[in-house]
Scaffold this active site. Sequence first.
Site, PDB file in Angstrom:
ATOM      1  N   GLU A   1       0.823  -1.205   0.000  1.00  0.00           N
ATOM      2  CA  GLU A   1       0.000   0.000   0.000  1.00  0.00           C
ATOM      3  C   GLU A   1       0.858   1.256   0.000  1.00  0.00           C
ATOM      4  OE1 GLU A   1      -1.672   1.468   3.901  1.00  0.00           O
ATOM      5  OE2 GLU A   1      -1.559  -0.696   4.298  1.00  0.00           O
TER       6      GLU A   1
ATOM      7  N   ARG B   1      -2.222  10.994   7.305  1.00  0.00           N
ATOM      8  CA  ARG B   1      -2.130  10.341   6.008  1.00  0.00           C
ATOM      9  C   ARG B   1      -3.456  10.346   5.244  1.00  0.00           C
ATOM     10  NH1 ARG B   1      -0.212   4.571   6.752  1.00  0.00           N
ATOM     11  NH2 ARG B   1      -0.172   4.570   4.485  1.00  0.00           N
TER      12      ARG B   1
ATOM     13  N   ARG C   1      -5.568   5.640  -0.676  1.00  0.00           N
ATOM     14  CA  ARG C   1      -4.428   4.764  -0.891  1.00  0.00           C
ATOM     15  C   ARG C   1      -4.458   4.189  -2.301  1.00  0.00           C
ATOM     16  NH1 ARG C   1      -4.055   6.651   3.484  1.00  0.00           N
ATOM     17  NH2 ARG C   1      -3.581   5.670   5.470  1.00  0.00           N
TER      18      ARG C   1
ATOM     19  N   HIS D   1     -10.272   4.458   2.713  1.00  0.00           N
ATOM     20  CA  HIS D   1      -9.487   3.631   3.640  1.00  0.00           C
ATOM     21  C   HIS D   1      -9.954   2.180   3.669  1.00  0.00           C
ATOM     22  CE1 HIS D   1      -7.181   2.670   7.361  1.00  0.00           C
ATOM     23  NE2 HIS D   1      -6.319   3.476   6.739  1.00  0.00           N
TER      24      HIS D   1
END
Length: 149
Positions: free
Chosen positions: A108, A119, A123, A138
């Site tokens: 990831e 963050r 992703r 997420h």
Amino acid sequence: MTGRNRLIAVAVLLVCAIAAAAAYALTDHQRPARAGAPASPPTGSVLAAWIPHDPGLADICRTALPSQARDTLALIARGGPFPYRSDGVVFENRESRLPRHRTGYYHEYTVVTPGSADRGTRRVVTGGVGEQYWTGDHYTSFQEIDARC
């Protein structure tokens, strides 16, 4: 054996063959990489050879991704450097939302979220044979990234 029994036997064999083919298609047939060695990327052009790895997942064109996701994909292609220490770690697929593979198959990478103090939730997840997945929430949902568009 009567004609009806033969028909039932053929049907059972056909169902078994289909089940075996489906099981084979859903398993990872690559040799595992040596310990510590990265999985080798696919040969040939990704653009010419892109085929969805999981038809059950929605696709998204690379050009439809946020610009920060395209930046992350460029960093992945160059091998970094990555902005977060945890980029490139093994993604364990605990939710089983991606096709099942051995541990270590997925990695990831953070997609920068403007305005986020951490963050964020975005992703890119890569697979061992070059597939790439996008999640903006997420890991709640994934889309397979289509590199052709």
